[in-house]
Scaffold this active site. Sequence first.
Site, short mmCIF file in Angstrom:
data_model
loop_
_atom_site.label_atom_id
_atom_site.label_comp_id
_atom_site.label_asym_id
_atom_site.label_seq_id
_atom_site.Cartn_x
_atom_site.Cartn_y
_atom_site.Cartn_z
N LEU A 65 0.84 -1.20 0.00
CA LEU A 65 0.00 0.00 0.00
C LEU A 65 0.87 1.25 0.00
O LEU A 65 0.48 2.30 -0.50
CB LEU A 65 -0.91 0.02 1.23
CG LEU A 65 -2.06 -1.00 1.24
CD1 LEU A 65 -2.72 -1.04 2.59
CD2 LEU A 65 -3.07 -0.65 0.15
N LYS A 97 10.46 5.60 5.06
CA LYS A 97 11.87 5.31 5.28
C LYS A 97 12.10 4.08 6.16
O LYS A 97 13.00 3.29 5.92
CB LYS A 97 12.50 6.53 5.95
CG LYS A 97 13.81 6.86 5.31
CD LYS A 97 14.34 8.15 5.79
CE LYS A 97 15.79 8.25 5.42
NZ LYS A 97 16.48 9.21 6.25
N ALA A 114 9.27 2.13 7.31
CA ALA A 114 8.04 1.34 7.39
C ALA A 114 7.59 0.86 6.02
O ALA A 114 7.82 1.52 5.01
CB ALA A 114 6.93 2.20 8.01
N VAL A 115 6.98 -0.31 6.03
CA VAL A 115 6.32 -0.83 4.83
C VAL A 115 4.87 -1.05 5.24
O VAL A 115 4.61 -1.56 6.33
CB VAL A 115 6.93 -2.17 4.39
CG1 VAL A 115 6.25 -2.67 3.12
CG2 VAL A 115 8.41 -2.06 4.17
N VAL A 116 3.94 -0.67 4.37
CA VAL A 116 2.52 -0.86 4.68
C VAL A 116 1.92 -1.82 3.66
O VAL A 116 2.04 -1.60 2.45
CB VAL A 116 1.77 0.49 4.69
CG1 VAL A 116 0.31 0.29 5.07
CG2 VAL A 116 2.43 1.47 5.66
N ASP A 154 4.06 16.49 10.27
CA ASP A 154 4.41 15.96 8.95
C ASP A 154 3.18 15.89 8.04
O ASP A 154 2.94 14.89 7.36
CB ASP A 154 5.07 14.57 9.09
CG ASP A 154 5.89 14.19 7.85
OD1 ASP A 154 6.19 15.08 7.02
OD2 ASP A 154 6.24 13.00 7.72
P1 ADP Z 1 6.05 6.51 7.00
O1 ADP Z 1 6.20 6.93 8.40
O2 ADP Z 1 7.07 5.49 6.63
O3 ADP Z 1 5.92 7.62 6.02
P2 ADP Z 1 3.20 6.08 6.67
O4 ADP Z 1 2.35 5.82 7.85
O5 ADP Z 1 3.12 7.44 6.08
O6 ADP Z 1 4.69 5.68 6.99
O7 ADP Z 1 2.86 5.02 5.55
C1 ADP Z 1 3.56 5.02 4.31
C2 ADP Z 1 2.54 4.99 3.20
O8 ADP Z 1 1.75 3.79 3.29
C3 ADP Z 1 1.52 6.12 3.20
O9 ADP Z 1 2.01 7.28 2.57
C4 ADP Z 1 0.37 5.48 2.44
O10 ADP Z 1 0.61 5.50 1.05
C5 ADP Z 1 0.42 4.02 2.91
N1 ADP Z 1 -0.47 3.83 4.08
C6 ADP Z 1 -0.18 4.11 5.37
N2 ADP Z 1 -1.21 3.83 6.18
C7 ADP Z 1 -2.19 3.34 5.38
C8 ADP Z 1 -3.55 2.89 5.63
N3 ADP Z 1 -4.05 2.88 6.84
N4 ADP Z 1 -4.29 2.48 4.57
C9 ADP Z 1 -3.77 2.49 3.32
N5 ADP Z 1 -2.50 2.91 3.02
C10 ADP Z 1 -1.72 3.32 4.03
MG MG Z 2 4.38 9.02 5.74
#
Ligand code: ADP
Ligand code: MG
Length: 365
Positions: free
Chosen positions: A31, A35, A37-39, A150
């Site tokens: 998704l 840096k 994290a992977v979602v 952020d």
């Molecule tokens: P980071 O701290 O590494 O930037 P994020 O929480 O922003 O982590 O997550 C990275 C990306 O993952 C987000 O920009 C978004 O594209 C995707 N993402 C994060 N949370 C969700 C969620 N709850 N549902 C769908 N996509 C998500």
């Molecule tokens: Mg982010």
Amino acid sequence: MNKSGMVTEIRTQIRKEPFAGKYELAAGKELGRGKFAVVKKCTEKATGKPYAAKFLRKRRKGADCRMDILNEIAVLELAKANPYVVGLHEVYETSSEIILVLECAAGGEIFDQCVAEDDEAFKEKDVIRLAKQILNGVAFLHRNNVVHLDLKPQNILLTSARPLGDIRIVDFGLSRRMEKITEVREILGTPEYVAPEILNYEPISTATDMWSIGVLICVMLTGESPFLGDDNQKTFLNISQVNIDYSEDMFDRISSLAVDFIKSLLVKNPRKRATAEECLKHPWLNPHPLSQPLLQKMLAFSLDDNEMSQSESEPESPAHSPELGSFESFLMCPGQGGLKAGLGAFSFSEPPFPTRPEIKQELIC
Ligand code: ADP
Ligand code: MG
């Protein structure tokens, strides 16, 4: 050691049993990715419900960052009552990672529509609806003395892209509790969205988020990043000089109320910047019933002709009316509490954003 302003007491149970026992990861693309994290999309086996699993590395650059993750969890817990902040379902921990099981925002980042071409891009009426939701979420955080730090299009997601759904604010990795902050030595953020006070080693506050919202709304409406320079140095110079020319073509396409709204946020002095609550009262988001035809006319600049329904195409109105003329009185000094941000303490790890349409995410760290 806790960084200033972090909250690390959490109520959520951290589960040590295998994540894979309860969830099945969806095949295919992630998704998103940051840096550290992977979602990934996953399904809860017992219910069949989809979730987004955010896998966070505990060690980063050789340092233990578990406390940073607990801080992110604590803020998500605190914001549970607000519908525009992403929901936290469960938390798992392995030897190397913490996994946040989050509500899945299936529509992806608003970023994609910010940089989309014409037909796919946001219309001003869409931005008005989404801006209210973003401000509602941010006002909730600020009322609870939390600063996000952020806010940018990559951290604002949609429940669905088409039809356009509702927003969910994500990524509380940099968030801080104001009353706990004494000094911030390590500010993370994204160059184009950082407020001048961060660059100037001056106190930061809830107003720091409001600057980012000003940039964010500008990008949502115009697809262009107002302070983007050829490199970070130029971007920072543009920010500290508030180098923005409202007579440029990019602002021709949006209503004068929208420009006025942005102007109320891109103010160098944080005390003179509009607060989230004040923004929610701005006429751009609350058209006076009597000024509806005028507003429609202004919005028509950004609407396709064939998209305007019969009822929306109201008779001609004068270009300006006194009630919409000046919003100076709407701006009050918010009197935010402060903390110190240390410019010397952070560096910029990646190249600056390229111009539209290939704006991409980057981090200060
Ligand atoms: P980071 O701290 O590494 O930037 P994020 O929480 O922003 O982590 O997550 C990275 C990306 O993952 C987000 O920009 C978004 O594209 C995707 N993402 C994060 N949370 C969700 C969620 N709850 N549902 C769908 N996509 C998500
Ligand atoms: Mg982010």
